[in-house]
Design a protein around this motif. Structure first.
Motif, PDB file in Angstrom:
ATOM      1  N   PHE A  40      37.446  37.680  -3.178  1.00 36.57           N
ATOM      2  CA  PHE A  40      37.329  36.981  -1.582  1.00 36.57           C
ATOM      3  C   PHE A  40      38.523  35.872  -1.879  1.00 36.57           C
ATOM      4  O   PHE A  40      39.045  34.940  -2.980  1.00 36.57           O
ATOM      5  CB  PHE A  40      36.227  35.269  -1.942  1.00 36.57           C
ATOM      6  CG  PHE A  40      34.897  36.483  -1.833  1.00 36.57           C
ATOM      7  CD1 PHE A  40      34.264  36.803  -2.311  1.00 36.57           C
ATOM      8  CD2 PHE A  40      34.627  36.624  -0.626  1.00 36.57           C
ATOM      9  CE1 PHE A  40      33.447  37.319  -2.450  1.00 36.57           C
ATOM     10  CE2 PHE A  40      33.270  37.724  -0.146  1.00 36.57           C
ATOM     11  CZ  PHE A  40      32.548  37.827  -1.250  1.00 36.57           C
ATOM     12  N   PRO A  41      39.788  36.166  -0.727  1.00 35.27           N
ATOM     13  CA  PRO A  41      40.878  35.246  -0.786  1.00 35.27           C
ATOM     14  C   PRO A  41      40.851  33.648  -0.269  1.00 35.27           C
ATOM     15  O   PRO A  41      41.922  32.934  -0.552  1.00 35.27           O
ATOM     16  CB  PRO A  41      41.803  36.209  -0.382  1.00 35.27           C
ATOM     17  CG  PRO A  41      41.325  36.695   0.735  1.00 35.27           C
ATOM     18  CD  PRO A  41      39.799  37.326  -0.139  1.00 35.27           C
ATOM     19  N   TYR A  42      39.772  33.620   0.759  1.00 36.37           N
ATOM     20  CA  TYR A  42      39.903  32.195   1.469  1.00 36.37           C
ATOM     21  C   TYR A  42      38.673  31.677   1.022  1.00 36.37           C
ATOM     22  O   TYR A  42      37.725  32.152   1.087  1.00 36.37           O
ATOM     23  CB  TYR A  42      39.767  32.971   2.636  1.00 36.37           C
ATOM     24  CG  TYR A  42      41.024  33.491   2.835  1.00 36.37           C
ATOM     25  CD1 TYR A  42      40.684  35.221   3.607  1.00 36.37           C
ATOM     26  CD2 TYR A  42      42.513  33.591   3.084  1.00 36.37           C
ATOM     27  CE1 TYR A  42      41.312  35.557   3.601  1.00 36.37           C
ATOM     28  CE2 TYR A  42      43.294  34.177   3.407  1.00 36.37           C
ATOM     29  CZ  TYR A  42      43.220  35.500   4.146  1.00 36.37           C
ATOM     30  OH  TYR A  42      43.901  36.679   3.746  1.00 36.37           O
ATOM     31  N   TRP A  43      38.877  30.338   0.901  1.00 41.90           N
ATOM     32  CA  TRP A  43      37.859  29.325   0.368  1.00 41.90           C
ATOM     33  C   TRP A  43      37.641  28.206   1.460  1.00 41.90           C
ATOM     34  O   TRP A  43      38.924  27.201   1.671  1.00 41.90           O
ATOM     35  CB  TRP A  43      37.912  29.241  -0.890  1.00 41.90           C
ATOM     36  CG  TRP A  43      37.808  30.202  -2.519  1.00 41.90           C
ATOM     37  CD1 TRP A  43      38.052  31.263  -2.203  1.00 41.90           C
ATOM     38  CD2 TRP A  43      36.988  30.768  -2.407  1.00 41.90           C
ATOM     39  NE1 TRP A  43      37.820  32.445  -3.259  1.00 41.90           N
ATOM     40  CE2 TRP A  43      36.342  31.921  -3.210  1.00 41.90           C
ATOM     41  CE3 TRP A  43      35.790  29.805  -2.527  1.00 41.90           C
ATOM     42  CZ2 TRP A  43      36.299  32.267  -4.141  1.00 41.90           C
ATOM     43  CZ3 TRP A  43      34.753  30.648  -3.198  1.00 41.90           C
ATOM     44  CH2 TRP A  43      34.770  32.015  -3.993  1.00 41.90           C
ATOM     45  N   GLY A  44      37.555  27.407   1.230  1.00 46.37           N
ATOM     46  CA  GLY A  44      36.741  25.999   2.324  1.00 46.37           C
ATOM     47  C   GLY A  44      36.641  25.089   1.236  1.00 46.37           C
ATOM     48  O   GLY A  44      36.937  25.526  -0.383  1.00 46.37           O
ATOM     49  N   GLN A  45      36.759  23.693   1.256  1.00 44.36           N
ATOM     50  CA  GLN A  45      37.237  22.642   0.752  1.00 44.36           C
ATOM     51  C   GLN A  45      35.261  22.105   0.056  1.00 44.36           C
ATOM     52  O   GLN A  45      35.387  21.769  -1.211  1.00 44.36           O
ATOM     53  CB  GLN A  45      37.720  21.416   1.326  1.00 44.36           C
ATOM     54  CG  GLN A  45      38.543  21.722   1.697  1.00 44.36           C
ATOM     55  CD  GLN A  45      39.566  22.526   0.814  1.00 44.36           C
ATOM     56  OE1 GLN A  45      39.773  21.235  -0.091  1.00 44.36           O
ATOM     57  NE2 GLN A  45      40.367  22.670   1.076  1.00 44.36           N
ATOM     58  N   GLY A  46      34.308  22.702   0.528  1.00 42.18           N
ATOM     59  CA  GLY A  46      32.749  22.390  -0.284  1.00 42.18           C
ATOM     60  C   GLY A  46      32.184  21.445   0.240  1.00 42.18           C
ATOM     61  O   GLY A  46      33.097  20.962   0.731  1.00 42.18           O
ATOM     62  N   THR A  47      31.362  21.428   0.891  1.00 46.24           N
ATOM     63  CA  THR A  47      30.289  20.567   0.963  1.00 46.24           C
ATOM     64  C   THR A  47      28.897  20.568   0.067  1.00 46.24           C
ATOM     65  O   THR A  47      28.780  21.501  -1.069  1.00 46.24           O
ATOM     66  CB  THR A  47      29.516  21.229   2.322  1.00 46.24           C
ATOM     67  OG1 THR A  47      29.041  20.452   2.352  1.00 46.24           O
ATOM     68  CG2 THR A  47      28.548  22.180   2.434  1.00 46.24           C
ATOM     69  N   GLN A  48      28.501  19.227  -0.422  1.00 44.88           N
ATOM     70  CA  GLN A  48      27.607  19.027  -1.922  1.00 44.88           C
ATOM     71  C   GLN A  48      26.658  19.045  -1.439  1.00 44.88           C
ATOM     72  O   GLN A  48      26.151  18.462  -0.015  1.00 44.88           O
ATOM     73  CB  GLN A  48      28.216  17.725  -2.030  1.00 44.88           C
ATOM     74  CG  GLN A  48      27.395  17.048  -3.214  1.00 44.88           C
ATOM     75  CD  GLN A  48      27.686  17.330  -5.016  1.00 44.88           C
ATOM     76  OE1 GLN A  48      28.901  18.071  -5.415  1.00 44.88           O
ATOM     77  NE2 GLN A  48      26.860  17.881  -5.700  1.00 44.88           N
ATOM     78  N   VAL A  49      25.560  19.313  -2.171  1.00 47.19           N
ATOM     79  CA  VAL A  49      24.017  19.320  -1.762  1.00 47.19           C
ATOM     80  C   VAL A  49      23.395  18.933  -3.225  1.00 47.19           C
ATOM     81  O   VAL A  49      23.856  19.129  -4.645  1.00 47.19           O
ATOM     82  CB  VAL A  49      23.713  21.060  -2.545  1.00 47.19           C
ATOM     83  CG1 VAL A  49      22.078  20.657  -2.263  1.00 47.19           C
ATOM     84  CG2 VAL A  49      24.095  21.194  -0.780  1.00 47.19           C
ATOM     85  N   THR A  50      22.565  17.640  -3.185  1.00 43.68           N
ATOM     86  CA  THR A  50      22.221  17.466  -4.039  1.00 43.68           C
ATOM     87  C   THR A  50      20.863  17.553  -3.918  1.00 43.68           C
ATOM     88  O   THR A  50      20.596  16.705  -2.464  1.00 43.68           O
ATOM     89  CB  THR A  50      22.447  15.590  -4.218  1.00 43.68           C
ATOM     90  OG1 THR A  50      23.969  15.480  -4.275  1.00 43.68           O
ATOM     91  CG2 THR A  50      22.470  15.082  -5.087  1.00 43.68           C
ATOM     92  N   VAL A  51      19.773  17.725  -5.107  1.00 44.94           N
ATOM     93  CA  VAL A  51      18.612  17.522  -5.123  1.00 44.94           C
ATOM     94  C   VAL A  51      17.619  16.677  -5.532  1.00 44.94           C
ATOM     95  O   VAL A  51      18.457  16.685  -6.771  1.00 44.94           O
ATOM     96  CB  VAL A  51      17.875  19.152  -4.894  1.00 44.94           C
ATOM     97  CG1 VAL A  51      16.108  19.245  -4.410  1.00 44.94           C
ATOM     98  CG2 VAL A  51      18.728  20.222  -3.747  1.00 44.94           C
ATOM     99  N   SER A  52      16.932  16.012  -4.983  1.00 45.08           N
ATOM    100  CA  SER A  52      16.143  15.157  -6.658  1.00 45.08           C
ATOM    101  C   SER A  52      14.905  14.887  -6.708  1.00 45.08           C
ATOM    102  O   SER A  52      13.801  15.849  -5.412  1.00 45.08           O
ATOM    103  CB  SER A  52      16.944  13.159  -6.038  1.00 45.08           C
ATOM    104  OG  SER A  52      16.163  13.027  -4.910  1.00 45.08           O
ATOM    105  N   SER A  53      14.226  14.839  -7.153  1.00 47.45           N
ATOM    106  CA  SER A  53      12.733  14.486  -7.386  1.00 47.45           C
ATOM    107  C   SER A  53      11.978  13.692  -6.732  1.00 47.45           C
ATOM    108  O   SER A  53      12.549  12.768  -6.436  1.00 47.45           O
ATOM    109  CB  SER A  53      12.680  14.467  -9.157  1.00 47.45           C
ATOM    110  OG  SER A  53      12.798  13.201 -10.008  1.00 47.45           O
TER     111      SER A  53
END
Length: 122
Positions: A109-122
């Motif tokens: 995988f030479p190509y990547w995005g910047q990312g998106t944050q996922v936060t799961v809480s109780s």
């Protein structure tokens, strides 16, 4: 120039759902392998799911039965439907694209995005 732009992350309670999207541009999208990776603080980046150029999918054991990877070729968009989210799913999620139809390792995988944050809480 290949660009991958993720969206759809956010905060959710355990047991909830999110759908991540990754729009690809400048790329022969439909023919090539794409994947979702994630990286939690202090941990290495790990593959979550991949879909090859033929549409075959592969999932990490820790998401099997909960996450679904898919793509809409008409929209040049890759998706990750995440259900039954757990606290341990908290991470930055990255879209990645290969330059061939079959991918087997992260080095494909030479190509990547910047990312998106996922936060799961109780």
């Amino acid at each position: 120039q290949v660009q991958l732009v993720e969206s759809g992350g956010g905060s959710v309670q355990a047991g909830g759902s999110l759908r991540l999207s990754c729009v690809a541009s400048g790329y022969g999208y439909s023919r090539y392998c794409m994947a979702w990776f994630r990286q939690a603080p202090g941990k290495e980046r790990e593959e979550v799911a991949r879909i090859d150029g033929g549409g075959s999918t592969t999932y990490a054991d820790f998401v099997k039965g909960r996450f679904t990877i898919s793509k809409d070729n008409a929209k040049n968009t890759l998706y990750l439907q995440m259900n039954s989210l757990k606290i341990e799913d908290t991470a930055m999620y990255y879209c990645a694209a290969a330059s061939r139809g079959i991918c087997t390792t992260r080095a494909d995988f030479p190509y990547w995005g910047q990312g998106t944050q996922v936060t799961v809480s109780s």
